[in-house]
Design a protein around this motif. Structure first.
Motif, PDB file in Angstrom:
ATOM      1  N   UNK A 176       0.767  -1.370   0.094  1.00  0.00           N
ATOM      2  CA  UNK A 176       0.089  -0.101  -0.007  1.00  0.00           C
ATOM      3  C   UNK A 176       0.795   1.141   0.076  1.00  0.00           C
ATOM      4  N   UNK A 177       2.040   1.343   0.936  1.00  0.00           N
ATOM      5  CA  UNK A 177       2.645   2.271   0.666  1.00  0.00           C
ATOM      6  C   UNK A 177       3.585   2.797  -0.573  1.00  0.00           C
ATOM      7  N   UNK A 178       3.886   1.670  -1.083  1.00  0.00           N
ATOM      8  CA  UNK A 178       4.641   1.771  -2.513  1.00  0.00           C
ATOM      9  C   UNK A 178       3.585   2.435  -3.248  1.00  0.00           C
ATOM     10  N   UNK A 179       2.277   1.892  -3.469  1.00  0.00           N
ATOM     11  CA  UNK A 179       1.337   2.362  -4.407  1.00  0.00           C
ATOM     12  C   UNK A 179       1.283   3.992  -3.955  1.00  0.00           C
TER      13      UNK A 179
ATOM     14  N   UNK B  97       1.768   9.490  -5.458  1.00  0.00           N
ATOM     15  CA  UNK B  97       1.863  10.990  -4.896  1.00  0.00           C
ATOM     16  C   UNK B  97       2.863  11.711  -5.659  1.00  0.00           C
ATOM     17  N   UNK B  98       4.015  11.240  -6.193  1.00  0.00           N
ATOM     18  CA  UNK B  98       4.945  11.733  -6.964  1.00  0.00           C
ATOM     19  C   UNK B  98       4.813  12.286  -8.322  1.00  0.00           C
ATOM     20  N   UNK B  99       3.381  11.857  -8.643  1.00  0.00           N
ATOM     21  CA  UNK B  99       2.837  12.344  -9.942  1.00  0.00           C
ATOM     22  C   UNK B  99       2.173  13.676  -9.845  1.00  0.00           C
TER      23      UNK B  99
ATOM     24  N   UNK C 225      -0.935  16.551  -1.626  1.00  0.00           N
ATOM     25  CA  UNK C 225      -1.703  16.661  -0.284  1.00  0.00           C
ATOM     26  C   UNK C 225      -2.854  15.844  -0.414  1.00  0.00           C
ATOM     27  N   UNK C 226      -2.730  15.201   0.617  1.00  0.00           N
ATOM     28  CA  UNK C 226      -3.687  13.901   0.912  1.00  0.00           C
ATOM     29  C   UNK C 226      -5.238  14.050   1.192  1.00  0.00           C
TER      30      UNK C 226
ATOM     31  N   UNK D 141      -9.747   5.760  -0.631  1.00  0.00           N
ATOM     32  CA  UNK D 141      -8.803   6.154  -1.728  1.00  0.00           C
ATOM     33  C   UNK D 141      -7.616   6.038  -1.618  1.00  0.00           C
ATOM     34  N   UNK D 142      -6.643   6.043  -2.427  1.00  0.00           N
ATOM     35  CA  UNK D 142      -5.155   5.906  -2.526  1.00  0.00           C
ATOM     36  C   UNK D 142      -4.680   7.121  -1.955  1.00  0.00           C
TER      37      UNK D 142
END
Length: 217
Positions: free
Chosen positions: A151-154, A159-161, A165-166, A173-174
């Protein structure tokens, strides 16, 4: 796999709920799509240049197959030119799996200091709001189980795209701020990803400009 994804996207486009954005949808998009530039102004940041990624594994081996799948899915959703790097010289998106001390000079110490025991993300963008470099560190051994690590990887890759901001109001949601063991993009995630990388929104767009476009949707 790609055929199934494209069919799913075609079906998604026909869902009435996404035909016209509601107030909450617009606010959620603004939340995830806007982040501060060097002057502290909220802008859109996104990739424009081709992405060449590489996965680096530390002392604990971890299969890169799922990571390749994530990048493949993002490629289909964004229409970006994304592929594994053929040489070190062309790498501009690095995914490190392991402790920050496992990779020596590959992660500069100034960057490594900002990572926590679970890892972290780092990126560079130019004055136009275009992202051109990303570093993702996931300290796989420090997670409670494989599901949490996956989950953390995805979550950190997407995020880096440009989704820095979550969300606080969408637990499945991811993009949700808390750990939720999400290992796939749901329909709402796909909606937000496609929206940011659609033609309406360009790198460097301000919050005011974004509001103007959203007001017409």
């Amino acid at each position: 796999m790609k055929t199934k994804l494209l069919l799913f996207l075609c079906l998604l486009a026909t869902i009435p709920g996404f035909a016209q954005m509601g107030t909450i949808d617009k606010q959620n998009f603004k939340t995830v799509a806007l982040s501060k530039d060097q002057a502290g102004n909220l802008i859109i940041k996104k990739w424009v240049v081709p992405i060449r990624y590489k996965v680096y594994t530390g002392k604990v081996a971890y299969s890169s197959t799922e990571i390749d799948s994530i990048f493949s899915q993002v490629k289909a959703l964004t229409s970006l030119d994304i592929a594994p790097a053929k040489s070190e010289d062309e790498v501009n998106f690095s995914v490190f799996l392991g402790g920050k001390n496992d990779f020596g000079a590959q992660i500069p110490s100034a960057i490594a200091q900002s990572f926590s025991q679970l890892g972290g993300t780092y990126y560079k963008f130019n004055g136009k709001g275009e992202i051109y470099q990303a570093i993702d560190l996931i300290t796989v051994p420090n997670f409670s189980d494989q599901l949490a690590a996956r989950s953390a990887i995805r979550k950190s890759i997407i995020k880096l795209f440009g989704f820095f901001t979550p969300l606080e109001n969408y637990p499945t949601s991811v993009f949700y701020s808390q750990n939720n063991n999400v290992v796939k993009f749901d329909s709402y995630d796909i909606f937000l990803i496609r929206l940011l990388y659609g033609p309406r929104f360009t790198p460097g767009m301000t919050a005011e400009q974004l509001d103007e476009v959203l007001g017409k949707m």
